[in-house]
Motif scaffolding. Structure first.
Motif, mmCIF file in Angstrom:
data_model
loop_
_atom_site.group_PDB
_atom_site.id
_atom_site.type_symbol
_atom_site.label_atom_id
_atom_site.label_comp_id
_atom_site.label_asym_id
_atom_site.label_seq_id
_atom_site.Cartn_x
_atom_site.Cartn_y
_atom_site.Cartn_z
ATOM 1 N N PRO A 1 0.814 -1.217 0.000
ATOM 2 C CA PRO A 1 0.000 0.000 0.000
ATOM 3 C C PRO A 1 0.851 1.272 0.000
ATOM 4 O O PRO A 1 0.497 2.260 -0.651
ATOM 5 C CB PRO A 1 -0.826 -0.125 1.288
ATOM 6 C CG PRO A 1 -0.882 -1.590 1.561
ATOM 7 C CD PRO A 1 0.448 -2.104 1.134
ATOM 8 N N VAL A 2 1.969 1.232 0.720
ATOM 9 C CA VAL A 2 2.865 2.397 0.761
ATOM 10 C C VAL A 2 3.424 2.682 -0.628
ATOM 11 O O VAL A 2 3.423 3.826 -1.097
ATOM 12 C CB VAL A 2 4.010 2.165 1.768
ATOM 13 C CG1 VAL A 2 4.997 3.330 1.725
ATOM 14 C CG2 VAL A 2 3.471 1.975 3.169
ATOM 15 N N GLU A 3 3.902 1.641 -1.294
ATOM 16 C CA GLU A 3 4.464 1.808 -2.633
ATOM 17 C C GLU A 3 3.422 2.337 -3.615
ATOM 18 O O GLU A 3 3.691 3.255 -4.389
ATOM 19 C CB GLU A 3 4.991 0.471 -3.155
ATOM 20 C CG GLU A 3 6.353 0.083 -2.632
ATOM 21 C CD GLU A 3 6.894 -1.119 -3.384
ATOM 22 O OE1 GLU A 3 7.609 -0.916 -4.392
ATOM 23 O OE2 GLU A 3 6.585 -2.247 -2.964
ATOM 24 N N ILE A 4 2.244 1.740 -3.602
ATOM 25 C CA ILE A 4 1.195 2.137 -4.550
ATOM 26 C C ILE A 4 0.812 3.596 -4.361
ATOM 27 O O ILE A 4 0.773 4.383 -5.313
ATOM 28 C CB ILE A 4 -0.040 1.232 -4.399
ATOM 29 C CG1 ILE A 4 0.296 -0.199 -4.859
ATOM 30 C CG2 ILE A 4 -1.227 1.785 -5.197
ATOM 31 C CD1 ILE A 4 -0.746 -1.225 -4.460
ATOM 32 N N LEU A 5 0.546 3.983 -3.111
ATOM 33 C CA LEU A 5 0.098 5.353 -2.839
ATOM 34 C C LEU A 5 1.231 6.357 -3.009
ATOM 35 O O LEU A 5 1.012 7.483 -3.456
ATOM 36 C CB LEU A 5 -0.521 5.417 -1.445
ATOM 37 C CG LEU A 5 -1.833 4.607 -1.344
ATOM 38 C CD1 LEU A 5 -2.216 4.374 0.106
ATOM 39 C CD2 LEU A 5 -2.958 5.303 -2.077
ATOM 40 N N GLY A 6 2.459 5.943 -2.674
ATOM 41 C CA GLY A 6 3.603 6.818 -2.913
ATOM 42 C C GLY A 6 3.813 7.067 -4.391
ATOM 43 O O GLY A 6 4.084 8.192 -4.820
ATOM 44 N N ASN A 7 3.663 6.019 -5.203
ATOM 45 C CA ASN A 7 3.839 6.166 -6.648
ATOM 46 C C ASN A 7 2.742 6.995 -7.291
ATOM 47 O O ASN A 7 2.944 7.621 -8.332
ATOM 48 C CB ASN A 7 3.911 4.787 -7.310
ATOM 49 C CG ASN A 7 5.236 4.092 -7.061
ATOM 50 O OD1 ASN A 7 6.261 4.729 -6.870
ATOM 51 N ND2 ASN A 7 5.229 2.764 -7.034
ATOM 52 N N ALA B 1 8.450 3.497 1.606
ATOM 53 C CA ALA B 1 8.214 4.938 1.435
ATOM 54 C C ALA B 1 9.390 5.581 0.706
ATOM 55 O O ALA B 1 9.207 6.377 -0.221
ATOM 56 C CB ALA B 1 7.997 5.604 2.791
ATOM 57 N N ARG B 2 10.596 5.219 1.105
ATOM 58 C CA ARG B 2 11.779 5.755 0.422
ATOM 59 C C ARG B 2 11.802 5.327 -1.041
ATOM 60 O O ARG B 2 12.119 6.117 -1.928
ATOM 61 C CB ARG B 2 13.052 5.274 1.127
ATOM 62 C CG ARG B 2 13.276 5.908 2.475
ATOM 63 C CD ARG B 2 14.679 5.652 2.986
ATOM 64 N NE ARG B 2 14.939 6.398 4.213
ATOM 65 C CZ ARG B 2 16.147 6.666 4.671
ATOM 66 N NH1 ARG B 2 17.211 6.254 4.010
ATOM 67 N NH2 ARG B 2 16.307 7.350 5.784
ATOM 68 N N ALA B 3 11.471 4.070 -1.292
ATOM 69 C CA ALA B 3 11.513 3.539 -2.652
ATOM 70 C C ALA B 3 10.523 4.242 -3.566
ATOM 71 O O ALA B 3 10.777 4.395 -4.769
ATOM 72 C CB ALA B 3 11.241 2.037 -2.632
ATOM 73 N N SER B 4 9.384 4.672 -3.012
ATOM 74 C CA SER B 4 8.346 5.305 -3.830
ATOM 75 C C SER B 4 8.367 6.825 -3.749
ATOM 76 O O SER B 4 7.491 7.496 -4.307
ATOM 77 C CB SER B 4 6.965 4.779 -3.426
ATOM 78 O OG SER B 4 6.704 5.030 -2.063
ATOM 79 N N ASP C 1 15.198 6.031 13.976
ATOM 80 C CA ASP C 1 16.379 5.276 13.560
ATOM 81 C C ASP C 1 16.075 4.425 12.332
ATOM 82 O O ASP C 1 16.951 4.213 11.478
ATOM 83 C CB ASP C 1 16.874 4.379 14.699
ATOM 84 C CG ASP C 1 17.769 5.108 15.692
ATOM 85 O OD1 ASP C 1 18.078 6.294 15.463
ATOM 86 O OD2 ASP C 1 18.151 4.494 16.703
ATOM 87 N N ASP C 2 14.846 3.940 12.224
ATOM 88 C CA ASP C 2 14.469 3.112 11.078
ATOM 89 C C ASP C 2 14.221 3.939 9.819
ATOM 90 O O ASP C 2 13.939 3.377 8.759
ATOM 91 C CB ASP C 2 13.219 2.297 11.406
ATOM 92 C CG ASP C 2 13.517 1.184 12.409
ATOM 93 O OD1 ASP C 2 14.696 0.856 12.606
ATOM 94 O OD2 ASP C 2 12.555 0.644 13.008
ATOM 95 N N GLY C 3 14.314 5.253 9.940
ATOM 96 C CA GLY C 3 14.224 6.109 8.764
ATOM 97 C C GLY C 3 12.945 6.886 8.591
ATOM 98 O O GLY C 3 12.681 7.411 7.505
ATOM 99 N N ALA C 4 12.123 6.996 9.642
ATOM 100 C CA ALA C 4 10.905 7.793 9.535
ATOM 101 C C ALA C 4 11.244 9.257 9.280
ATOM 102 O O ALA C 4 12.190 9.796 9.854
ATOM 103 C CB ALA C 4 10.069 7.670 10.807
ATOM 104 N N THR C 5 10.456 9.883 8.430
ATOM 105 C CA THR C 5 10.603 11.320 8.189
ATOM 106 C C THR C 5 10.169 12.111 9.409
ATOM 107 O O THR C 5 10.637 13.225 9.641
ATOM 108 C CB THR C 5 9.762 11.734 6.971
ATOM 109 O OG1 THR C 5 10.240 11.014 5.826
ATOM 110 C CG2 THR C 5 9.858 13.227 6.696
ATOM 111 N N GLY C 6 9.270 11.523 10.182
ATOM 112 C CA GLY C 6 8.807 12.208 11.377
ATOM 113 C C GLY C 6 7.796 11.388 12.130
ATOM 114 O O GLY C 6 7.498 10.244 11.763
ATOM 115 N N VAL C 7 7.256 11.979 13.176
ATOM 116 C CA VAL C 7 6.265 11.301 14.005
ATOM 117 C C VAL C 7 5.028 12.173 14.162
ATOM 118 O O VAL C 7 5.117 13.402 14.279
ATOM 119 C CB VAL C 7 6.821 10.938 15.401
ATOM 120 C CG1 VAL C 7 7.822 9.799 15.286
ATOM 121 C CG2 VAL C 7 7.447 12.139 16.101
#
Length: 260
Positions: free
Chosen positions: A30-36, A63-66, A87-93
């Motif tokens: 879902p992340v990839e589809i919506l990010g794309n 999220a990074r990939a898309s 640490d896992d790479g979130a842009t934010g919280v």
């Protein structure tokens, strides 16, 4: 903080119109589809969906990939939980139930190295697994990490000016659903709730902080944009699937019906 805001955080602070959605399904697709599609950000919803750290880690990579910003709505505002997703790479919280200035300050400090108390490790995705040096990592993260507080408790309204003025807090999200239930309002667009939204937006605008809103459609977004909101969350991956499924089923299921 000495670092200059970058990426999503820079656009959010600048008041650009940004559109995101919640991700409820603990999977990467879902992340990839919506990010794309072009959503500027997705909110991985640990609070109200069955996410664990390993699945969040994968979703942030998706999220990074898309090319979309991965924000995590953490299940609790603990320093350990915030550190894990950053640490896992979130842009934010996106942090629920920020009901006081003291709470906002604690969370802001958990998000920042300089002037804060974020635990250091650059051997994470956020630090390119050790490829980024100590101080470049500190500068990059302090510039990029976005802290958005959810204002959804009646007691927060008494401290709203102090909350939005908290150093390290980048903006607020108005939780109309929780406010509606807590205040016993008839609906999320009841006059009492709309007046509450206006109060929160006015306080945020006074100190130059952006406001995010959950909206149902374009008309809803226009209404809140006119009030001063600039970032919008619409629906969720599950909601989109349900809507598309209902439409497809209703159209195809009648094909063999008499007179169709």
């Amino acid at each position: 903080m000495t670092a200059t805001a970058t990426g999503f955080r820079k656009r959010f602070i600048a008041g650009e119109t940004l559109v995101g959605t919640f991700i409820k399904t603990p999977a990467t697709h879902p992340v990839e589809i919506l990010g794309n599609i072009g959503f500027e950000f997705v909110v991985i919803d640990e609070e109200h969906a069955p996410w664990d750290r390993v699945k969040i880690d994968g979703a942030l990579l998706a999220a990074r990939a898309s090319g979309t910003a991965g924000i995590v709505r953490v299940a609790e505002p603990s320093a350990a939980k915030i550190l894990a997703v950053l640490d896992d790479g979130a842009t934010g919280v996106l942090v629920p139930h920020v009901s006081s200035a003291a709470k906002a300050k604690d969370i802001a400090q958990a998000c920042r190295f300089r002037g804060g108390r974020r635990g250091f490790s650059n051997t994470t995705r956020a630090g390119d697994f050790g490829a980024t040096g100590v101080w470049p990592h500190v500068e990059a993260q302090d510039a990029a990490v976005t802290f958005i507080a959810m204002i959804e408790d009646p007691e927060a309204l008494d401290e709203i000016d102090a909350i939005v003025a908290t150093e390290g807090l980048d903006g607020v999200f108005i939780g109309r659903g929780d406010l509606t239930v807590a205040l016993g309002a008839e609906a999320m667009d009841a006059p009492q709730i709309m007046a509450t939204c206006e109060k929160i937006i006015a306080a945020a605008r006074k100190v130059g902080k952006p406001v995010a809103m959950m909206v149902a459609n374009a008309e809803d977004a226009k209404r809140f944009h006119a009030m001063g909101a600039t970032t919008f969350i619409v629906g969720s991956d599950q909601g989109f699937m349900r809507q598309a499924g209902l439409k497809a089923y209703s159209e195809i299921s009648v094909v063999g019906a008499k007179g169709a």
